[in-house]
Write an enzyme that holds these catalytic residues in place. Sequence first.
Site, PDB file in Angstrom:
ATOM      1  N   ASP A 156       0.835  -1.200   0.000  1.00 39.82           N
ATOM      2  CA  ASP A 156       0.000   0.000   0.000  1.00 39.82           C
ATOM      3  C   ASP A 156       0.876   1.258   0.000  1.00 39.82           C
ATOM      4  OD1 ASP A 156      -2.309   1.466   0.042  1.00 39.82           O
ATOM      5  OD2 ASP A 156      -3.169   0.468   1.787  1.00 39.82           O
ATOM      6  N   ASP A 213     -10.630   3.222  -2.936  1.00 38.31           N
ATOM      7  CA  ASP A 213     -11.105   1.999  -2.270  1.00 38.31           C
ATOM      8  C   ASP A 213     -12.587   1.773  -2.553  1.00 38.31           C
ATOM      9  OD1 ASP A 213      -8.658   2.052  -1.098  1.00 38.31           O
ATOM     10  OD2 ASP A 213      -9.398   2.023   0.959  1.00 38.31           O
TER      11      ASP A 213
HETATM   12  C1  GLA Z   1      -5.957   1.251   1.921  1.00 30.05           C
HETATM   13  C2  GLA Z   1      -6.165   0.249   0.794  1.00 30.05           C
HETATM   14  C3  GLA Z   1      -7.238  -0.748   1.187  1.00 30.05           C
HETATM   15  C4  GLA Z   1      -6.843  -1.454   2.470  1.00 30.05           C
HETATM   16  C5  GLA Z   1      -6.573  -0.423   3.564  1.00 30.05           C
HETATM   17  C6  GLA Z   1      -5.995  -1.055   4.797  1.00 30.05           C
HETATM   18  O1  GLA Z   1      -7.055   2.080   2.105  1.00 30.05           O
HETATM   19  O2  GLA Z   1      -6.499   0.887  -0.394  1.00 30.05           O
HETATM   20  O3  GLA Z   1      -7.422  -1.694   0.158  1.00 30.05           O
HETATM   21  O4  GLA Z   1      -5.690  -2.229   2.238  1.00 30.05           O
HETATM   22  O5  GLA Z   1      -5.672   0.578   3.137  1.00 30.05           O
HETATM   23  O6  GLA Z   1      -5.702  -0.110   5.781  1.00 30.05           O
END
Ligand code: GLA
Length: 419
Positions: A156, A213
Amino acid sequence: MMQIFLVFAGVVSCAVALDNGLALTPPMGWLTWQRFRCITDCKQYPNECISEALIKRTADIMLSEGYLDAGYNYVGIDDCWLEKKRDENDRLVPDRERFPNGMKAIADYLHDKGFKFALYQDYGNMTCMGYPGVLGYEAIDVQTFAEWDVDYIKLDGCYIDIAKMDTGYPHFGKLMNESGRPMVYSCSWPAYQKEPDYASIAKHCNLWRNWDDIQDSWSSLSTIMTWFAENQDTFAKYAGPGNWNDPDMLIIGNYGLSLDQAKVQMAIWSMLAAPLFMSVDLATIRPEFKEILLNRDIIAIDQDVLGKQGLRVWNGSRCEIWRRELSDGSYALAFVNRRDDGTPYVIKASFEAMDIPEQAYEVQDLYKEDADRTFGPDGEFSTRVNPLGVKYFKFVPKKSNEILQESQNQKKNYSVNKI
Ligand code: GLA
């Protein structure tokens, strides 16, 4: 001299670019995040907390209920698996209560059952939920993942200077290459940038999260679909064996989607050649949603070996046509109705609107709602689609001898009728 230089240049570029030979079709599996987020209180939520128990239970179900057989072979832990501090040797430590046997034990459990192990980390100082990130510890962390027999790393991009990503993500990928353990590299790199360099991203990552997301709602799903359609010319061309655009996890079977909307997600994700990561409680999922996730014909479209990403080819009256070319010369066609009128809507489409060659096709309904039918070589295709729903077909070109046979049969019927 020239020859020597070329050989040397080849070696150098091999070491830097991704050359792991993995993810030749979009990876499939299950990940904790979308459904289980950062639940860490196992006393209060024993069946939902991010823990060894959740991973083992999920893998058991995936094995016994046909998910592994259908292709879902990665089981993954997203954020919130770590202790807040590294150990005295700067190593990452999994939460001691929730992962009492450590991560190698999880990998062994999964491997024994035929699964692969996916794990989340973050390129920055901290993960998005505030656990230690890899920045400054890249080499030791890659080595640790390799020692734990991890098969897939989702890296990430929280808590990092975005400008550093263009060199940082390739650097981490290089360390992965050098570790000697084949690990799929899932990068969140473009999701944080305004104008991502997709050529470089595709060179260094197996898959990459392009955008926001997903959340558990139709509005989130439809916004992602729109964004992918509107920006398809920028990145669809980078999809292919070993390289995939990632519109995020499947939310099918959770709280937010109707059955029709769940069918839309499965159809469009397979259209996009997207990684298929479920994130749902498989112990309690309703059978009609499970059926969507296990639809073999649609999984086969997603996993088509040509790896060519489908495109939205027509958009009007709040309806859309998406089209994907397949390795066997046929086409997947999704007719999406974004209208919320109280009745199914008839979409009529010319060959031009569907962007497929004018010829005769055998049309198979991938959700088996309509009977198979023949269409073409002329005329308009017509289908009736539920509000916020989809009709999803495979158009298989008819061979010329089949067409000849059919027209002869028709002639025979005609003369029989005449008599
Ligand atoms: C980000 C990512 C998500 C998830 C969260 C976890 O927002 O885009 O897919 O992995 O972090 O904290």
